[in-house]
Design a protein around this motif. Structure first.
Motif, mmCIF file in Angstrom:
data_model
loop_
_atom_site.group_PDB
_atom_site.id
_atom_site.type_symbol
_atom_site.label_atom_id
_atom_site.label_comp_id
_atom_site.label_asym_id
_atom_site.label_seq_id
_atom_site.Cartn_x
_atom_site.Cartn_y
_atom_site.Cartn_z
ATOM 1 N N THR A 16 16.416 -6.132 65.169
ATOM 2 C CA THR A 16 16.022 -7.046 66.239
ATOM 3 C C THR A 16 16.986 -8.218 66.378
ATOM 4 N N PHE A 17 17.560 -8.696 65.279
ATOM 5 C CA PHE A 17 18.443 -9.858 65.358
ATOM 6 C C PHE A 17 19.673 -9.555 66.195
ATOM 7 N N LEU A 18 20.396 -8.503 65.837
ATOM 8 C CA LEU A 18 21.608 -8.159 66.577
ATOM 9 C C LEU A 18 21.273 -7.672 67.982
ATOM 10 N N GLY A 19 20.136 -6.976 68.146
ATOM 11 C CA GLY A 19 19.731 -6.537 69.474
ATOM 12 C C GLY A 19 19.418 -7.709 70.388
ATOM 13 N N PHE A 20 18.715 -8.703 69.866
ATOM 14 C CA PHE A 20 18.397 -9.880 70.672
ATOM 15 C C PHE A 20 19.668 -10.633 71.059
ATOM 16 N N PHE A 21 20.615 -10.748 70.130
ATOM 17 C CA PHE A 21 21.862 -11.440 70.459
ATOM 18 C C PHE A 21 22.649 -10.675 71.525
#
Length: 317
Positions: A299-304
């Motif tokens: 989720t972290f890299l996807g959100f960024f």
């Protein structure tokens, strides 16, 4: 005395040619900085002659009234064109003719791509790599996250130092602030994961400590009276007695016969089910921490990535 070239035509029009160097001020709106496009205008007006004495008009014909030298370039802007106009303004002494020209400027992104967007994106990815480290390695994870956060704050201050102090938020402020917030979220996420691992480890240590304490207490009460002090020889003998007591189980069909010593043993230590529950609770805390790490890795890299797409489509494309 400066001599100016002046040509007078039969139509009573004159052609005046002279060179002038001007330093002009341009009021800019930096809300879309560094994706902004600015219009910087210049106004030419007669100071003492009203419209009944002189009228100003741009030269029309095949050539443009304002020509921009192709070799002239600005460090941060590209001149994309110009717009000319003329008109009359009314003042108390009378009406005065004027000319205006607006230069259209577009900011070049090369400097900010190399100094702001690419480094900040790399720092966010480096902070994301801390999720792949073991939660037990707290110095490595905390140091990596805090270092990237300090680097982002320093970068933001350096970029803002070269800009005028404005009261509104610019586009680059949104980008750098979001990068800093993502690193803050990583620190908070690691705090949660570390708490889950610590809670699981403390529960496991407490369970083992309670079992060892109950085991020593049982050996003291089962083998020796309260008034007698145990020696090292007595402890070794009590361990043998405990082993014998734990094996005094006889099984029949559907029922278990226990000696008084074995009943006392089960009362002191609890059932197997209670021990299994304590181990399950301990592993559950650690499992929750690992699950949070796995979810954040995606989720972290996807959100960024989603934020970067929306940001660039909004301000650039």
């Amino acid at each position: 005395m400066q001599v100016l070239p002046l040509c007078l035509y039969v139509s009573l029009c004159f052609y005046l040619l002279f060179r002038m160097s001007l330093t002009l001020t341009c009021y800019m709106n930096l809300s879309k900085f560094p994706f902004d496009q600015q219009d910087c205008g210049m106004k030419i007006m007669s100071y003492a002659h009203r419209t009944d004495e002189i009228m100003l008009h741009w030269l029309t014909g095949e050539n443009e009234p304002v020509e921009i030298e192709p070799k002239v370039s600005l460090p941060q802007y590209a001149v994309t064109g110009s717009t000319v106009a003329d008109g009359v303004e009314q003042y108390i002494p009378g009406n005065f003719s004027y000319l205006t020209v607006d230069f259209h400027l577009e900011r070049l992104l090369g400097f900010y791509l190399l100094e702001a967007f690419i480094p900040s994106s790399g720092l966010v990815v480096v902070a994301w790599l801390s999720l792949w480290l073991d939660p037990v390695a707290s110095p490595a994870r905390v140091t990596l996250a805090i270092t990237t956060l300090l680097a982002l704050i320093t970068q933001s201050n350096l970029l803002k130092s070269g800009l005028p102090k404005v009261a509104y938020i610019t586009a680059i402020d949104i980008w750098l602030t979001m990068c800093q917030l993502l690193v803050y979220v990583l620190l908070i996420e690691y705090g949660l994961v570390y708490w889950l691992h610590t809670t699981g480890g403390m529960a496991s240590s407490k369970c083992c400590k309670d079992r060892n304490s109950d085991k020593d207490m049982f050996m003291d009460k089962a083998r020796f009276p309260a008034s007698r002090k145990m020696t090292s020889f007595d402890r070794a003998e009590s361990q043998t007695t405990l082993t014998n007591l734990s094996t005094k189980y006889t099984y029949t069909e559907g029922m278990t016969e226990r000696t008084p010593e074995s009943a006392m043993f089960q009362t002191q230590y609890g059932s197997r089910r209670e021990k299994k529950i304590s181990v399950t609770e301990t592993s559950a805390y650690i499992g929750y921490g690992k699950r949070v790490d796995r979810i954040c890795k995606v989720t972290f890299l996807g959100f960024f990535g989603i934020f970067a797409i929306i940001y660039w489509r909004t301000y650039y494309f």
